[in-house]
Scaffold this motif. Structure first.
Motif, mmCIF file in Angstrom:
data_model
loop_
_atom_site.group_PDB
_atom_site.id
_atom_site.type_symbol
_atom_site.label_atom_id
_atom_site.label_comp_id
_atom_site.label_asym_id
_atom_site.label_seq_id
_atom_site.Cartn_x
_atom_site.Cartn_y
_atom_site.Cartn_z
ATOM 1 N N UNK A 79 -1.066 -0.659 10.375
ATOM 2 C CA UNK A 79 0.518 -0.521 10.660
ATOM 3 C C UNK A 79 0.867 0.397 9.353
ATOM 4 N N UNK A 80 0.410 0.115 8.023
ATOM 5 C CA UNK A 80 0.777 0.924 6.951
ATOM 6 C C UNK A 80 0.412 2.249 6.921
ATOM 7 N N UNK A 81 -0.828 2.506 7.439
ATOM 8 C CA UNK A 81 -1.128 3.997 7.527
ATOM 9 C C UNK A 81 -0.368 4.661 8.666
ATOM 10 N N UNK A 82 -0.171 4.022 9.803
ATOM 11 C CA UNK A 82 0.564 4.704 10.884
ATOM 12 C C UNK A 82 2.212 4.960 10.370
ATOM 13 N N UNK A 83 2.662 4.163 9.651
ATOM 14 C CA UNK A 83 3.888 4.373 9.078
ATOM 15 C C UNK A 83 4.020 5.504 8.171
ATOM 16 N N UNK A 84 3.038 5.679 7.111
ATOM 17 C CA UNK A 84 2.807 6.656 6.275
ATOM 18 C C UNK A 84 2.629 7.977 7.081
ATOM 19 N N UNK A 86 3.917 8.953 9.519
ATOM 20 C CA UNK A 86 5.528 9.651 9.956
ATOM 21 C C UNK A 86 6.263 10.117 8.988
ATOM 22 N N UNK A 87 6.274 11.616 8.905
ATOM 23 C CA UNK A 87 6.928 12.506 8.011
ATOM 24 C C UNK A 87 8.467 11.933 7.732
ATOM 25 N N UNK A 88 8.817 11.298 8.252
ATOM 26 C CA UNK A 88 10.159 10.850 7.799
ATOM 27 C C UNK A 88 10.438 9.727 7.129
ATOM 28 N N UNK A 89 9.252 9.116 6.793
ATOM 29 C CA UNK A 89 8.998 7.759 5.729
ATOM 30 C C UNK A 89 8.996 8.314 4.367
ATOM 31 N N UNK A 90 10.145 7.907 3.429
ATOM 32 C CA UNK A 90 10.028 8.382 2.224
ATOM 33 C C UNK A 90 9.524 7.286 1.317
ATOM 34 N N UNK A 91 9.597 5.950 1.691
ATOM 35 C CA UNK A 91 9.021 4.924 0.778
ATOM 36 C C UNK A 91 8.444 3.480 1.730
ATOM 37 N N UNK A 92 7.321 3.081 1.355
ATOM 38 C CA UNK A 92 6.839 1.803 2.003
ATOM 39 C C UNK A 92 6.504 1.005 1.051
ATOM 40 N N UNK A 93 6.983 -0.243 1.360
ATOM 41 C CA UNK A 93 6.567 -1.527 0.568
ATOM 42 C C UNK A 93 5.922 -2.241 1.576
ATOM 43 N N UNK A 120 1.421 7.935 -3.198
ATOM 44 C CA UNK A 120 2.759 7.582 -4.137
ATOM 45 C C UNK A 120 3.816 7.087 -3.528
ATOM 46 N N UNK A 121 3.976 7.169 -2.020
ATOM 47 C CA UNK A 121 5.197 6.569 -1.439
ATOM 48 C C UNK A 121 4.957 4.963 -0.882
ATOM 49 N N UNK A 122 3.396 4.584 -1.363
ATOM 50 C CA UNK A 122 3.270 3.152 -0.871
ATOM 51 C C UNK A 122 3.057 2.459 -1.939
ATOM 52 N N UNK A 123 3.559 1.048 -1.965
ATOM 53 C CA UNK A 123 3.430 0.098 -3.102
ATOM 54 C C UNK A 123 2.998 -1.155 -2.112
ATOM 55 N N UNK A 124 1.707 -1.707 -2.639
ATOM 56 C CA UNK A 124 1.190 -2.757 -2.309
ATOM 57 C C UNK A 124 1.704 -4.184 -3.005
ATOM 58 N N UNK A 125 2.444 -5.060 -2.552
ATOM 59 C CA UNK A 125 3.161 -6.027 -3.263
ATOM 60 C C UNK A 125 2.249 -7.419 -2.851
ATOM 61 N N UNK A 126 2.122 -8.313 -3.931
ATOM 62 C CA UNK A 126 1.456 -9.618 -3.809
ATOM 63 C C UNK A 126 2.638 -10.580 -3.626
#
Length: 242
Positions: A79-84, A86-93, A120-126
């Motif tokens: 799901x995270x990969x498919x989100x990134x 998408x060229x419209x996505x600026x930031x993914x948490x 750099x657009x993706x942050x993995x949060x525990x």
């Protein structure tokens, strides 16, 4: 590698023993990655259509640029990969309750891990997505005031079949109202489910969101033959509403 499986990692976690396994498909020869919680299979790289559709359906009707997206549940990262993608996505948490799963990605133990961890657009949060969704501190502890264009959730098997009893509150109207408070006006909540469309859950969505729908996603099942299906629920808030 054994035709049966190779255990890449095993950890004791607060919700039980979790393991990451890799095996080679006896027919296609492709590498298959599987995650088990105790004796229960949680996910497999053989079945990713629903996880990818969660991102595609959840983002479909949103603005053309600058999207801020949150994903609850990292898993194998589809799901995270498919989100990134998408060229419209600026930031993914991406929020996951298990540090061990995040570590698999950072160590490159799963195929999509290195790409997600280095984007750099993706942050993995525990963190506990359900506690954060029901609270007032925001989904991202570093940016508690951040509101999202979309929140995509894939943790439980379905709204009725949850991994932990405390998750059940989110799928009721009061829990969905709290979650909707983390969305921007016009934002979207989308949920993956392994069960067929659930009228009771659709009713709860209708009570909270301006519009909602259940999409059945069919895919080939090489283990059982024929096809299987997941459900992706998509619900949108009112534009200009809070």
């Amino acid at each position: 590698m054994s035709l049966r499986f190779e255990e890449l990692d095993w950890q004791e976690t607060p919700i039980g023993e979790i393991s990451l396994r890799r095996r080679r498909h006896p027919v296609s020869g492709e590498e298959v990655y599987e995650v088990k919680l105790g004796d229960e299979f949680l996910m497999s790289s053989l079945f990713t259509a629903g996880e990818i559709a969660l991102a595609e359906l959840g983002l479909a009707g949103l603005p053309n640029t600058g999207l801020d997206v949150a994903v609850g549940g990292l898993g194998l990262g589809y799901t995270a990969r498919a989100t990134l993608d998408d060229p419209r996505v600026r930031r993914l948490t991406v929020i996951d309750a298990l540090e061990e799963v995040i570590d698999w990605h950072r160590r490159g133990l799963v195929p999509l891990g290195a790409g997600l961890a280095s984007d750099s657009r993706c942050r993995l949060v525990h963190g506990d997505f359900f506690a954060r969704a029901g609270g007032t501190g925001g989904l991202d502890p570093k940016e508690p005031d951040l509101r999202f264009h979309a929140i995509l959730l894939d943790v439980d098997h379905s709204p009725r079949d949850v991994l932990h009893p405390r998750h059940a509150a989110l799928y009721r109207p009061s829990g969905l109202r709290s979650l909707a408070g983390h969305l921007r006006p016009g934002g979207v909540f989308a949920l993956w489910s392994n069960d067929p469309p659930d009228e009771r859950f659709l009713s709860a969505l209708t009570e909270v969101f301006a519009e909602s729908a259940a999409h059945v996603v069919e895919f080939t099942n090489p283990l059982q033959g024929g096809t299987s299906a997941n459900t992706v629920y998509v619900a949108g808030t009112k534009t200009g509403a809070h």
